[in-house]
Enzyme design. Structure first.
Site, short mmCIF file in Angstrom:
data_model
loop_
_atom_site.label_atom_id
_atom_site.label_comp_id
_atom_site.label_asym_id
_atom_site.label_seq_id
_atom_site.Cartn_x
_atom_site.Cartn_y
_atom_site.Cartn_z
N TYR A 143 84.37 71.57 53.67
CA TYR A 143 84.53 71.46 54.64
C TYR A 143 83.71 70.27 55.80
CZ TYR A 143 85.92 69.69 59.73
OH TYR A 143 85.50 69.21 60.63
N ASP A 194 90.28 67.97 57.28
CA ASP A 194 90.61 68.76 58.26
C ASP A 194 92.33 68.99 58.59
OD1 ASP A 194 91.17 67.11 60.70
OD2 ASP A 194 89.80 68.55 61.93
N GLU A 213 81.17 72.02 64.38
CA GLU A 213 81.46 71.89 63.62
C GLU A 213 81.85 73.46 62.56
OE1 GLU A 213 83.37 69.70 62.41
OE2 GLU A 213 82.63 68.17 63.50
N CYS A 235 102.55 52.85 59.13
CA CYS A 235 102.92 53.72 58.62
C CYS A 235 104.06 54.23 58.24
CB CYS A 235 102.59 54.74 60.08
SG CYS A 235 103.00 56.74 59.12
N CYS A 246 101.16 55.45 68.79
CA CYS A 246 100.04 54.88 67.43
C CYS A 246 99.95 54.09 67.72
CB CYS A 246 101.31 55.86 66.45
SG CYS A 246 100.08 56.06 65.24
#
Ligand code: ADE
Length: 304
Positions: free
Chosen positions: A124, A142, A41, A212, A206
């Site tokens: 995070y 993120d 990470e 969306c 997508c």
């Protein structure tokens, strides 16, 4: 608040199915230790996946456990970081490893508060450790996840628009599919990296097109001239800092300040030498280099 028009169950189903079918097989996915999660990470925070794919296995071969990392010298850790950029991260990782080994008997906290209290661990990283290492039901936000959630849940007008970070964290908690947090978080990261990209999203491919709020409606984001990195006489400070570390890395006893200035001048320009001192000062403040001064003037610089 989640805008009510979005069907969250559909959003879950479509994302998770897509991830099961097409998720990337990355070496830090699956069962890995908290330490390995942390290393991946920290690497992924500012370096692209294709580069981390090369560097991560090498770093882990060098320092396979938190104890091995803590037992190394900071210099060796910075050396192993070569090619990743942003060397501060190597120092941060090393300090964290020594803290875990020397102050916590090698044991990791397993809750968010405990993780966020560790030196150098922010929101995070603490959430990533909870979700990926300890498989807890927490979101991980993120910049990719922030973009995906902004676009799916709100109507974004421009590809560059994002909802405020705190609002997205809050929303990410609300839309988390219980019991599937690991796959969900990884899937949103993949979607943001490969389809719901910053400049020109590939909405036609997508998996959540049908739910969306922004599909096909955003104006593309213009290419920026520069992202406004702090520059020192034309050279971004990050490149300049990185180059100083590169020059010091193979030289165990460091360089005199004059030698370092000459090497910098031969690569950049004589004017850039004038900017060397504040750069060396900032590297010293970050714990990356050690500076010996005579009458307050730097005379020798080496890796810390
Ligand atoms: N970026 C940050 N963490 C990541 C992960 N676990 N997989 C892919 N990209 C990432």
């Amino acid at each position: 608040m989640i805008p009510s028009r979005v069907n969250i169950r559909q959003f879950h189903r479509r994302i998770l199915r897509w991830y099961t079918e097409t998720g990337r097989n990355l070496p830090w996915r699956g069962s890995i230790t908290p330490y390995a999660t942390l290393v991946s990470e920290v690497m992924l925070q500012q370096t692209q996946v294709h580069r981390v794919l090369v560097k991560y296995p090498r770093f882990m071969a060098h320092f396979p456990t938190v104890r091995r990392l803590a037992a190394a010298s900071q210099r060796d850790v910075v050396a192993a970081w070569q090619g990743m950029g942003y060397n501060n991260r190597a120092v941060r990782l090393y300090r964290l490893a020594t803290h875990i080994v020397h102050h916590r008997k090698g044991r990791w906290p397993t809750d968010l508060e405990g993780l966020q209290a560790l030196p150098g661990v922010g929101r995070y990283t603490a959430h990533a450790m909870m979700a990926f290492a300890f498989r807890k039901n927490v979101p991980v936000v993120d910049v990719n996840v922030r973009r995906v959630l902004s676009r799916v849940l709100w109507r974004m007008r421009h590809a560059g628009d994002l909802r405020p970070e705190n609002e997205i964290w809050d929303t990410a908690h609300r839309v988390l599919p219980r019991g599937r947090a690991y796959d969900w978080n990884q899937a949103l990261m993949d979607l943001g990296a490969t389809i719901c990209t910053a400049r020109s999203p590939r909405c036609e491919r997508c998996p959540v097109r049908a739910v969306c709020s922004s599909t096909g409606r955003m104006t593309p984001r213009p290419r920026e001239k520069s992202v406004g990195e702090p520059a020192r006489g034309g050279i971004p400070a990050r490149i300049y800092r990185g180059r100083v570390v590169e020059l010091l890395r193979p030289r165990l006893s460091g360089l005199t300040y004059v030698q370092l200035s000459r090497l910098i001048a031969s690569e950049f320009s004589h004017d850039d030498v004038l900017r060397l001192e504040p750069i060396v000062d900032s590297l010293e403040r970050d714990g990356l280099v050690r500076v010996i001064r005579r009458r307050n003037i730097p005379s020798r610089v080496s890796l810390a």
